[in-house]
Scaffold this motif. Structure first.
Motif, short mmCIF file in Angstrom:
data_model
loop_
_atom_site.label_atom_id
_atom_site.label_comp_id
_atom_site.label_asym_id
_atom_site.label_seq_id
_atom_site.Cartn_x
_atom_site.Cartn_y
_atom_site.Cartn_z
N ALA A 399 0.79 -1.08 0.35
CA ALA A 399 0.28 0.13 0.25
C ALA A 399 0.79 1.56 0.43
CB ALA A 399 -0.46 0.12 1.42
N GLU A 400 1.03 2.35 -0.87
CA GLU A 400 1.40 3.66 -0.92
C GLU A 400 1.13 4.53 0.65
OE1 GLU A 400 2.79 5.54 -3.43
OE2 GLU A 400 1.98 4.43 -4.88
N GLY A 401 2.40 4.20 1.15
CA GLY A 401 2.78 4.95 2.26
C GLY A 401 2.60 4.29 3.92
N GLY A 402 2.24 2.84 3.36
CA GLY A 402 1.57 0.86 4.03
C GLY A 402 0.31 1.76 4.71
N LEU A 403 -0.25 0.28 4.99
CA LEU A 403 -1.50 0.08 5.31
C LEU A 403 -1.46 0.78 6.65
CD1 LEU A 403 -3.25 -2.79 3.71
CD2 LEU A 403 -4.13 -1.97 5.96
N TRP A 404 -2.50 1.31 7.50
CA TRP A 404 -2.80 2.03 8.24
C TRP A 404 -4.24 1.42 8.61
CZ3 TRP A 404 1.49 4.62 11.83
CH2 TRP A 404 2.51 4.75 10.75
N LEU A 405 -3.85 1.01 10.05
CA LEU A 405 -4.95 0.44 10.98
C LEU A 405 -5.42 1.00 12.09
CD1 LEU A 405 -5.94 -2.67 8.85
CD2 LEU A 405 -6.94 -0.33 8.37
N ARG A 406 -6.24 0.69 12.82
CA ARG A 406 -6.35 1.45 14.38
C ARG A 406 -7.01 0.02 14.92
NH1 ARG A 406 -9.81 4.20 16.59
NH2 ARG A 406 -11.16 4.58 15.22
N VAL A 407 -5.96 -0.34 15.92
CA VAL A 407 -6.35 -1.97 16.58
C VAL A 407 -6.37 -1.02 18.39
CG1 VAL A 407 -4.81 -3.32 15.64
CG2 VAL A 407 -4.01 -1.73 17.47
N GLU A 408 -7.38 -1.76 18.69
CA GLU A 408 -8.40 -1.63 20.02
C GLU A 408 -8.41 -2.84 20.59
OE1 GLU A 408 -12.78 -0.74 20.95
OE2 GLU A 408 -11.72 1.34 20.11
N PRO A 409 -7.05 -2.63 22.05
CA PRO A 409 -7.53 -4.18 22.93
C PRO A 409 -9.22 -4.42 23.49
CG PRO A 409 -5.74 -2.30 23.70
CD PRO A 409 -6.86 -1.85 22.52
N ARG A 410 -9.50 -5.95 23.15
CA ARG A 410 -10.85 -6.08 23.97
C ARG A 410 -10.76 -6.36 25.39
NH1 ARG A 410 -12.59 -11.19 22.12
NH2 ARG A 410 -14.64 -9.87 22.54
N ARG A 411 -11.54 -6.10 25.70
CA ARG A 411 -11.56 -6.45 27.28
C ARG A 411 -11.68 -7.80 27.61
NH1 ARG A 411 -9.43 -2.71 27.53
NH2 ARG A 411 -10.08 -1.31 27.13
#
Length: 411
Positions: A399-411
């Motif tokens: 992916a152009e410039g990296g593939l950015w996603l957000r990760v959110e820890p699950r409780r």
């Protein structure tokens, strides 16, 4: 064939020749009798009995990556370049499976891992500059000298492991080694290569072993990282499929502590597997392959591809062909429901190529991807970032410039 695919990837001879000083005559680059002999000798290295103990390594490597994500997301959620994190994790994993070597490269920088990443980047860069295709010019440039240096570092590492093993192997018979190792469940790729013999009882030379080990390190890290990065992107984009995968994993592991994915679990994740395949269809890690025709090939419409021609097969084009895949741009895992796959040609879906030169590591790659996805969904919610990734076909689909996603820890 999509035009950008064919333009972005040169025919086998030129492009692959840039890899030769690094990868030697391994399965990717060799041909003819040498290739057939090696392919036969290496096939047992990917038998499920050899792959099973690697499951522990896959689990451990992804646990290290997740611990890092937990730290980064301790205040809520973390925005991460999936390519960067997952490439390090697959390299860590491979170093353990191939060499039984733990460089701890996910936590601190490793010279060897940095050299592999640099070599991959330099090959892509060289391909984009026509003048640098000439060896004598290339090796006069700073990049050419960097390439030579990184090559030497990677080769020295592999050679040292091979020499060390050669010293410890002959003291026991081959069968004893297999027996002793099998009991401790750590038969790595180098062991298997050192112990393999062809029909005439001939072993692989040290040079051959180095080429195969270096090829596997190269072939196995970026491709799997690409597959996983795009997969997480598709599931972030389709939270309903993400949730369904997660429930499948939770159900499977509900009475188990610690939560680890074992070999027999891989067949118990049908929906997750469908999601993996549909992502490999939309974003095949290797967007095109090329083949040198050794005979005339007649096409259904009567035209003939003459012997001696180099053919570029667009995996991406095949996977996006509306005549084969209706609404090809839609991410729909149910295309891979066994019911819906019955009538489809086996050549409609070729993420691991096809024919005798298909990917020898596909069972390894699928196992690793399923472990990583299952544990990731168990522990994190994966969310879209505001930037839409743009496809960038290089050695692998990036992916152009990296593939950015957000990760959110699950409780």
């Amino acid at each position: 064939m999509s035009s950008f695919m064919s333009a972005a990837i040169a025919p086998k001879d030129k492009f692959y020749s840039f890899l030769k000083p690094w990868l030697g005559d391994g399965l990717l680059l060799s041909a003819g009798d040498k290739w057939s002999r090696h392919r036969r000798m290496l096939t047992p290295a990917f038998h499920f009995n050899i792959l099973k103990p690697y499951m522990k390594i896959f689990n451990d490597s992804v646990n290290i990556m997740h611990a890092k994500w937990q730290r980064l997301a301790s205040e809520g959620s973390a925005r991460l370049d999936m390519f960067e994190h997952i490439s390090l994790m697959t390299l860590d994993s491979l170093q353990k499976c191939v060499f039984s070597f733990d460089s701890n490269c996910q936590e601190k920088s490793s010279e060897y891992i940095a050299a592999i990443l640099e070599l991959s980047a330099l090959v892509v860069k060289r391909h984009q500059h026509l003048l640098l295709h000439l060896d004598f010019l290339y090796y006069l440039t700073p990049d050419g000298r960097r390439f030579r240096r990184a090559c030497r570092l990677v080769h020295d590492f592999t050679d040292a492991v091979i020499q060390e093993r050669r010293r410890t192997l002959p003291s026991q018979g081959v069968d004893d080694v297999l027996q002793a190792k099998a009991n401790s469940k750590t038969l790595d790729f180098i062991d298997v290569l050192l112990l393999s013999k062809d029909e005439d009882g001939k072993e692989l030379s040290d040079e051959d072993i180095r080429a195969e080990a270096d090829t596997f390190m190269f072939e196995g890290h970026d491709t799997t990282a690409s597959g996983l990065s795009w997969l997480l992107y598709h599931l972030a984009k389709h939270p309903e499929y993400q949730e369904r995968c997660r429930q499948e994993v939770q159900e499977l592991l509900k009475d188990r502590e610690p939560k680890e994915i074992e070999w027999d679990d891989l067949a118990q994740l049908p929906f997750l597997t469908m999601c993996v395949k549909e992502s490999l269809r939309l974003h095949p890690p290797v967007p095109a392959v090329s083949r040198h025709c050794t005979q005339d090939i007649a096409l259904p419409d009567g035209r003939v591809i003459p012997k001696g021609v180099i053919c570029l097969i667009s995996v991406f084009g095949t996977h996006h062909n509306p005549a084969v895949w209706p609404d090809p741009e839609v991410y729909d895992p149910f295309r891979f429901d066994p019911e819906n796959s019955k009538e489809r040609s086996p050549l409609a879906f070729i993420p691991f190529s096809a024919g005798p030169r298909n990917c020898i590591g596909q069972a390894f790659a699928m196992a690793e991807m399923k472990v990583v996805l299952a544990l990731t969904l168990l522990r994190f919610r994966v969310l879209l970032d505001h930037t839409e990734p743009l496809r960038k076909p290089e050695l692998v689909m990036r992916a152009e410039g990296g593939l950015w996603l957000r990760v959110e820890p699950r409780r």
